[in-house]
Scaffold this motif. Structure first.
Motif, PDB file in Angstrom:
ATOM      1  N   ASP A   3     -22.740  35.020  19.304  1.00 24.15           N
ATOM      2  CA  ASP A   3     -22.323  33.720  19.822  1.00 24.15           C
ATOM      3  C   ASP A   3     -20.969  33.379  19.230  1.00 24.15           C
ATOM      4  OD1 ASP A   3     -24.780  32.818  21.343  1.00 24.15           O
ATOM      5  OD2 ASP A   3     -25.648  33.324  19.381  1.00 24.15           O
ATOM      6  N   GLU A   4     -19.959  33.485  20.077  1.00 27.75           N
ATOM      7  CA  GLU A   4     -18.609  33.271  19.577  1.00 27.75           C
ATOM      8  C   GLU A   4     -18.321  31.771  19.542  1.00 27.75           C
ATOM      9  OE1 GLU A   4     -15.776  35.923  21.452  1.00 27.75           O
ATOM     10  OE2 GLU A   4     -14.221  34.425  21.128  1.00 27.75           O
ATOM     11  N   PRO A   5     -18.083  31.215  18.340  1.00 27.17           N
ATOM     12  CA  PRO A   5     -17.878  29.769  18.270  1.00 27.17           C
ATOM     13  C   PRO A   5     -16.576  29.340  18.963  1.00 27.17           C
ATOM     14  CG  PRO A   5     -17.465  30.799  16.138  1.00 27.17           C
ATOM     15  CD  PRO A   5     -17.966  31.872  17.034  1.00 27.17           C
ATOM     16  N   ALA A   6     -16.624  28.164  19.592  1.00 23.61           N
ATOM     17  CA  ALA A   6     -15.431  27.643  20.266  1.00 23.61           C
ATOM     18  C   ALA A   6     -15.496  26.136  20.236  1.00 23.61           C
ATOM     19  CB  ALA A   6     -15.398  28.139  21.709  1.00 23.61           C
ATOM     20  N   GLU A   7     -14.376  25.501  20.474  1.00 25.46           N
ATOM     21  CA  GLU A   7     -14.392  24.046  20.596  1.00 25.46           C
ATOM     22  C   GLU A   7     -13.364  23.597  21.625  1.00 25.46           C
ATOM     23  OE1 GLU A   7     -13.803  22.881  16.530  1.00 25.46           O
ATOM     24  OE2 GLU A   7     -11.627  23.017  16.707  1.00 25.46           O
ATOM     25  N   ALA A   8     -13.725  22.529  22.319  1.00 25.89           N
ATOM     26  CA  ALA A   8     -12.815  22.002  23.336  1.00 25.89           C
ATOM     27  C   ALA A   8     -13.174  20.560  23.604  1.00 25.89           C
ATOM     28  CB  ALA A   8     -12.943  22.814  24.622  1.00 25.89           C
ATOM     29  N   ALA A   9     -12.201  19.821  24.120  1.00 30.99           N
ATOM     30  CA  ALA A   9     -12.458  18.425  24.453  1.00 30.99           C
ATOM     31  C   ALA A   9     -13.308  18.353  25.704  1.00 30.99           C
ATOM     32  CB  ALA A   9     -11.135  17.704  24.675  1.00 30.99           C
ATOM     33  N   PRO A  10     -14.234  17.400  25.766  1.00 31.10           N
ATOM     34  CA  PRO A  10     -15.003  17.256  27.007  1.00 31.10           C
ATOM     35  C   PRO A  10     -14.080  16.852  28.152  1.00 31.10           C
ATOM     36  CG  PRO A  10     -15.495  15.476  25.451  1.00 31.10           C
ATOM     37  CD  PRO A  10     -14.636  16.465  24.725  1.00 31.10           C
ATOM     38  N   LEU A  11     -14.501  17.170  29.364  1.00 25.62           N
ATOM     39  CA  LEU A  11     -13.627  17.020  30.524  1.00 25.62           C
ATOM     40  C   LEU A  11     -13.173  15.575  30.706  1.00 25.62           C
ATOM     41  CD1 LEU A  11     -12.304  18.554  32.721  1.00 25.62           C
ATOM     42  CD2 LEU A  11     -14.326  18.283  34.135  1.00 25.62           C
ATOM     43  N   ALA A  12     -14.081  14.639  30.505  1.00 26.45           N
ATOM     44  CA  ALA A  12     -13.758  13.236  30.762  1.00 26.45           C
ATOM     45  C   ALA A  12     -12.592  12.761  29.903  1.00 26.45           C
ATOM     46  CB  ALA A  12     -14.986  12.379  30.492  1.00 26.45           C
ATOM     47  N   ALA A  13     -12.446  13.388  28.713  1.00 31.21           N
ATOM     48  CA  ALA A  13     -11.423  12.922  27.783  1.00 31.21           C
ATOM     49  C   ALA A  13     -10.049  13.529  28.064  1.00 31.21           C
ATOM     50  CB  ALA A  13     -11.846  13.260  26.360  1.00 31.21           C
ATOM     51  N   VAL A  14     -10.022  14.534  28.913  1.00 34.19           N
ATOM     52  CA  VAL A  14      -8.745  15.207  29.150  1.00 34.19           C
ATOM     53  C   VAL A  14      -7.925  14.406  30.138  1.00 34.19           C
ATOM     54  CG1 VAL A  14      -7.655  17.323  29.965  1.00 34.19           C
ATOM     55  CG2 VAL A  14      -9.830  17.414  28.751  1.00 34.19           C
ATOM     56  N   PRO A  15      -6.739  13.995  29.763  1.00 31.09           N
ATOM     57  CA  PRO A  15      -5.921  13.246  30.724  1.00 31.09           C
ATOM     58  C   PRO A  15      -5.511  14.148  31.891  1.00 31.09           C
ATOM     59  CG  PRO A  15      -4.648  13.788  28.757  1.00 31.09           C
ATOM     60  CD  PRO A  15      -6.053  14.229  28.490  1.00 31.09           C
ATOM     61  N   ALA A  16      -5.349  13.550  33.048  1.00 29.20           N
ATOM     62  CA  ALA A  16      -5.032  14.329  34.236  1.00 29.20           C
ATOM     63  C   ALA A  16      -3.544  14.601  34.359  1.00 29.20           C
ATOM     64  CB  ALA A  16      -5.537  13.598  35.473  1.00 29.20           C
ATOM     65  N   ALA A  17      -2.836  14.508  33.232  1.00 33.54           N
ATOM     66  CA  ALA A  17      -1.383  14.594  33.275  1.00 33.54           C
ATOM     67  C   ALA A  17      -0.874  15.935  33.789  1.00 33.54           C
ATOM     68  CB  ALA A  17      -0.823  14.349  31.888  1.00 33.54           C
ATOM     69  N   THR A  18      -1.659  16.994  33.557  1.00 35.58           N
ATOM     70  CA  THR A  18      -1.158  18.312  33.943  1.00 35.58           C
ATOM     71  C   THR A  18      -1.557  18.669  35.366  1.00 35.58           C
ATOM     72  OG1 THR A  18      -3.124  19.197  32.940  1.00 35.58           O
ATOM     73  CG2 THR A  18      -1.111  19.297  31.633  1.00 35.58           C
ATOM     74  N   SER A  19      -2.013  17.687  36.105  1.00 37.94           N
ATOM     75  CA  SER A  19      -2.540  18.028  37.426  1.00 37.94           C
ATOM     76  C   SER A  19      -1.430  18.414  38.395  1.00 37.94           C
ATOM     77  CB  SER A  19      -3.299  16.847  38.003  1.00 37.94           C
ATOM     78  OG  SER A  19      -2.375  15.979  38.604  1.00 37.94           O
ATOM     79  N   GLY A  20      -1.820  19.030  39.480  1.00 36.50           N
ATOM     80  CA  GLY A  20      -0.844  19.514  40.452  1.00 36.50           C
ATOM     81  C   GLY A  20      -0.785  18.657  41.687  1.00 36.50           C
ATOM     82  N   GLY A  21      -0.938  17.349  41.567  1.00 35.77           N
ATOM     83  CA  GLY A  21      -0.852  16.493  42.742  1.00 35.77           C
ATOM     84  C   GLY A  21      -2.241  16.202  43.289  1.00 35.77           C
ATOM     85  N   TRP A  22      -2.354  15.121  44.046  1.00 35.23           N
ATOM     86  CA  TRP A  22      -3.686  14.644  44.450  1.00 35.23           C
ATOM     87  C   TRP A  22      -4.424  15.648  45.324  1.00 35.23           C
ATOM     88  CZ3 TRP A  22      -4.772  14.350  49.559  1.00 35.23           C
ATOM     89  CH2 TRP A  22      -3.669  14.354  50.439  1.00 35.23           C
ATOM     90  N   HIS A  23      -3.691  16.278  46.265  1.00 39.78           N
ATOM     91  CA  HIS A  23      -4.387  17.132  47.238  1.00 39.78           C
ATOM     92  C   HIS A  23      -5.012  18.333  46.555  1.00 39.78           C
ATOM     93  CE1 HIS A  23       0.007  17.376  47.226  1.00 39.78           C
ATOM     94  NE2 HIS A  23      -0.181  18.661  47.057  1.00 39.78           N
ATOM     95  N   HIS A  24      -4.263  18.870  45.603  1.00 40.70           N
ATOM     96  CA  HIS A  24      -4.805  20.021  44.914  1.00 40.70           C
ATOM     97  C   HIS A  24      -5.940  19.628  43.994  1.00 40.70           C
ATOM     98  CE1 HIS A  24      -4.700  23.823  42.614  1.00 40.70           C
ATOM     99  NE2 HIS A  24      -4.602  24.248  43.848  1.00 40.70           N
ATOM    100  N   ARG A  25      -5.801  18.411  43.444  1.00 40.80           N
ATOM    101  CA  ARG A  25      -6.851  17.938  42.553  1.00 40.80           C
ATOM    102  C   ARG A  25      -8.160  17.816  43.326  1.00 40.80           C
ATOM    103  NH1 ARG A  25      -3.823  14.016  40.194  1.00 40.80           N
ATOM    104  NH2 ARG A  25      -4.754  12.350  41.403  1.00 40.80           N
TER     105      ARG A  25
END
Lengths: 708, 62
Positions: free
Chosen positions: A466-488
């Motif tokens: 079991d390889e340990p990992a950590e990441a922020a839950p999705l809800a907390a990630v700002p959508a700043a890096t998104s590629g525009g509404w249609h792609h989202r």
């Protein structure tokens, strides 16, 4: 921001890797065996379970579904967790998937040598196994979609798109092509007949290559090649265009497997046009892969993983250029039914799939065991053995294909075939078969070295379950890096994405297949064509069981060289009672569609007993068991009932008297043989097979007589 | 029978044209989108496979 702590499941990946290696070795060994049988037929030991026709599907199924399939799952389970920053949706589903798939492989390994087969290429497994495949595939998809839904990464990397398309399309292909009417637990007849069956089968066969051997591996390429090269993919934009155009176009190209056959011409043309179009997305993908290494080619010299991957991507490029070229009618006229096609698929299989798998294994095993590769030198030797293996495999087969095809088509100045006897063209290419087996041997030797190397690597490290990992839950990630509404919208809704991919792949199939079913003029009926007699039906099932279709076509194409050799070209209307169709895709031996009346019953009897004694130099194996085994007459009635259900016009109640008719016909043949001094009981299997062979093409010949 | 059904749909010939139009516009939009999309997004996507490994160093500028 609070980070979730979780772990990646490496155990499931390890399990899939182990079976990948085991079944890879088994599948290649069976392949080498049948390659040797082609110049040394005695290697089947006159044993029915190891004869060419039965273990050739064992080879193809083992390689496609066991070796490549398990490797695909290993790669998907490894990359998906990391790309989506989450553990798989359910460990239980992962393990059901794993064990279910291995049981299916076990079932295939038992049933295929027993001759339990539908005879449809790469879909040979009988109906209970087909159902199991469907269920396990759904488990895989469920686990995958579940994982996507619980992801911690807002965007889906392009590799995931390829995985989704794989899941959706393989499901559709498998279900549609596997419609069959059970006779008993281990025997069924295809729901479709003749031309329709051929079209559905090659829509399946072509797209099984596309969506089982290609799209998942493109996904793996987009993940593991950047990993191994330690640099991002050349153009992410190109990968998006690559994806959508590939899945949309690929699905249309199936009919190119049926050029110059009795398939309606419009469907053949569609297949050709879309095949040519396929060059663009395929080469887009290849270029994207190779260009990822721009400025880093020096690393390819030292890094064995990259070496494997570069050859794999190059082989992909070669095979995907060759495929469209083979789809041109003028080229197809020469190459179809020859070893050229066999070479073509092995450039894809050995080069693209095999080498990409080897590259991934050499990369991922040290990672998962937290160590370095045991021996780089050994891996390099594997690379060169494998590369030489591919060359020694493919080149002789290209030569063989061209040589034999030209010999088939050669006329003398008086307008007669120069090589009237098919066997002359076979004898010519036997040395090439020997060289091919050497190539296969080299390739297998390389794989054995890899197995040793990987085991040693694993023992030198410690497995990270079991390889340990950590990441922020999705809800907390700002959508700043998104590629525009249609792609989202498209990407953040995996279900919508799946539906769109589903529509893209469905359209081609619908447009090509449905008209063949609906429009009568596509298959002109022929009045003299009647259903098979009960004895012929049993004979046909023996033909299916023994895998005769692996080496003999039943499709005389409309060329002078073929009508001269075999007789009248084949018409769509002749196959209306053929469940399944038996057109074949390779002529290791001559076409049999017009074989009736060409030889006497006793010729067939002696030929099946000892082909080499009747035709000196023949590489056809002997079938001594057909002379000992008897027909199971209890199956006659269920067979007739099943065929009636799929539309063969046997009169109601015919099954009750069918065995009488069967015995009558069998007795005639047996008496016929008796007159030539051959003692054989009417119920012996060989009698049924002779009845079937003497029926092939008879209907249309009798029509000619009637016209006169 | 099915043939009759198909033939009896009003203006059935327009359907293939509509399908073609839908697909063609889908690909046009796709092209337009890929050429105009935010560079940050593309960069983020490109890095994705490389993120997890501590020993993988990004050389995006290479």
């Amino acid at each position: 921001m609070e980070l979730d702590k979780f772990s990646y499941d490496n155990k499931i990946v390890r399990a899939f890797i182990i079976v990948t290696v085991i079944f890879g070795l088994v599948g290649m060994l069976v392949g080498l065996t049948i390659a040797i049988q082609l110049f040394y037929p005695a290697l089947n030991f006159d044993f029915q379970y190891t004869t060419f026709g039965r273990i050739r599907p064992l080879h193809t199924n083992a390689i496609i579904f066991a070796f490549v399939g398990n490797a695909m799952f290993a790669g998907v389970y490894y990359s998906m967790q990391r790309l989506l920053k989450t553990r798989m949706f359910s460990d239980t589903l992962s393990w059901i998937h794993f064990w279910g798939w291995q049981l299916i492989i076990l079932a295939a390994a038992i049933t295929l040598p027993l001759g339990i087969t539908t005879s449809k290429e790469y879909a040979e497994l009988e109906w209970p196994i087909d159902i199991a495949i469907t269920l396990i595939w759904v488990v895989f998809g469920w686990n995958m979609i579940g994982t996507i839904l619980k992801r911690r990464e807002r965007h889906m990397y392009v590799a995931i798109w390829f995985y989704i398309a794989t899941f959706v399309t393989v499901a559709v292909l498998h279900v549609v092509n596997s419609f069959e009417m059970p006779v008993n637990w281990l025997k069924s007849y295809s729901f479709y007949a003749g031309v329709q069956d051929a079209l559905v089968q090659w829509w399946y066969g072509h797209n099984a290559v596309a969506f089982f051997l290609t799209t998942p591996f493109l996904g793996l390429m987009y993940y593991f090649l950047p990993k191994a090269a330690n640099r991002p993919v050349y153009s992410y934009r190109l990968s998006i265009i690559h994806f959508w155009s590939l899945i949309f176009i690929y699905i249309w190209a199936g009919p190119h497997h049926l050029l110059y056959t009795a398939l309606p011409d419009w469907a053949q043309s569609l297949g050709t046009v879309f095949s040519i179009m396929l060059i663009a997305p395929s080469w887009g993908g290849m270029i994207n892969g190779l260009m990822t290494l721009r400025g880093a080619w020096d690393r390819v010299r030292e890094n064995v993983v990259l070496k494997f991957m570069v050859v794999a991507v190059t082989a992909y490029g070669m095979a995907t250029l060759e495929g469209p070229l083979l789809s041109l009618k003028n080229i197809n006229a020469i190459t179809h039914f020859t070893d050229w096609i066999v070479a073509h698929v092995h450039v894809g299989g050995l080069g693209w799939n095999g080498f990409l798998i080897f590259g991934i294994l050499y990369w991922v095993v040290p990672k998962m065991w937290g160590t370095k590769i045991y021996s780089n030198q050994l891996a390099n030797i594997h690379f060169w053995l494998g590369t030489l293996g591919i060359i020694f495999w493919a080149l002789p087969m290209y030569v063989s294909g061209v040589v034999q095809s030209l010999m088939w088509k050669e006329f003398n100045p008086d307008g007669f075939l120069v090589y009237k006897n098919f066997l002359e063209t076979t004898v010519q290419i036997i040395p090439l078969y020997m060289i091919r087996a050497v190539g296969g041997g080299l390739y297998l030797t390389g794989a054995i070295l890899m197995t040793y190397n990987l085991i040693k690597t694993a023992y030198s490290g410690k497995f990270i379950a079991d390889e340990p990992a950590e990441a922020a839950p999705l809800a907390a990630v700002p959508a700043a890096t998104s590629g525009g509404w249609h792609h989202r919208v498209l990407e953040s809704k995996p279900v919508l994405f799946t539906v769109l991919a589903f529509i893209s792949i469905l359209v081609g199939g619908i447009v090509e297949i449905i008209p063949t079913f609906l429009i009568k003029s596509n298959i002109p009926t022929i009045a003299s064509v009647t259903p098979y007699s009960p004895l012929e039906l049993h004979g046909r099932d023996i033909y299916i069981r023994e895998g005769c279709v692996s080496c003999h076509s039943q499709m005389v194409r409309p060329f002078r060289s073929e009508t001269e050799r075999y007789g009248e070209y084949s018409k769509a209307g002749e196959y209306v009672y053929d469940h399944p169709f038996l057109w074949g895709s390779k002529r290791t031996g001559p076409d049999l569609h017009r074989i009736s009346g060409k030889y006497s019953d006793s010729w067939h009897y002696n030929h099946m007993l000892a082909p080499d004694a009747v035709s000196t130099g023949s590489i056809m194996p002997a079938y001594p068991w057909l002379f000992e085994q008897s027909l199971d007459l209890e199956q006659t009635a269920p067979k007739i009932r099943a065929l009636r259900k799929v539309g063969v016009p046997y009169a109601e109640g015919y099954e009750d008297t069918a065995n009488e008719a069967l015995m009558k016909q069998a007795t005639t043949i047996s008496e016929n043989l008796n007159m030539e001094g051959i003692e054989v009981a009417p119920q012996t299997e060989i009698v049924a097979l002779i009845a079937y062979l003497q029926r092939l093409g008879k209907d249309i010949k009798s029509e000619k007589v009637a016209e006169r | 029978m099915y043939k009759e059904i198909l033939q009896n749909i009003d203006h059935v010939a327009i359907w293939p044209m509509i399908s073609f139009f839908i697909f063609f516009s889908f690909f046009l939009c796709l092209l337009w989108w890929t050429f105009t999309v935010d560079r940050k997004y593309i960069r983020h996507m490109k890095e994705m496979p490389l993120e997890n490994d501590k020993d993988n160093q990004l050389d995006l500028n290479a």
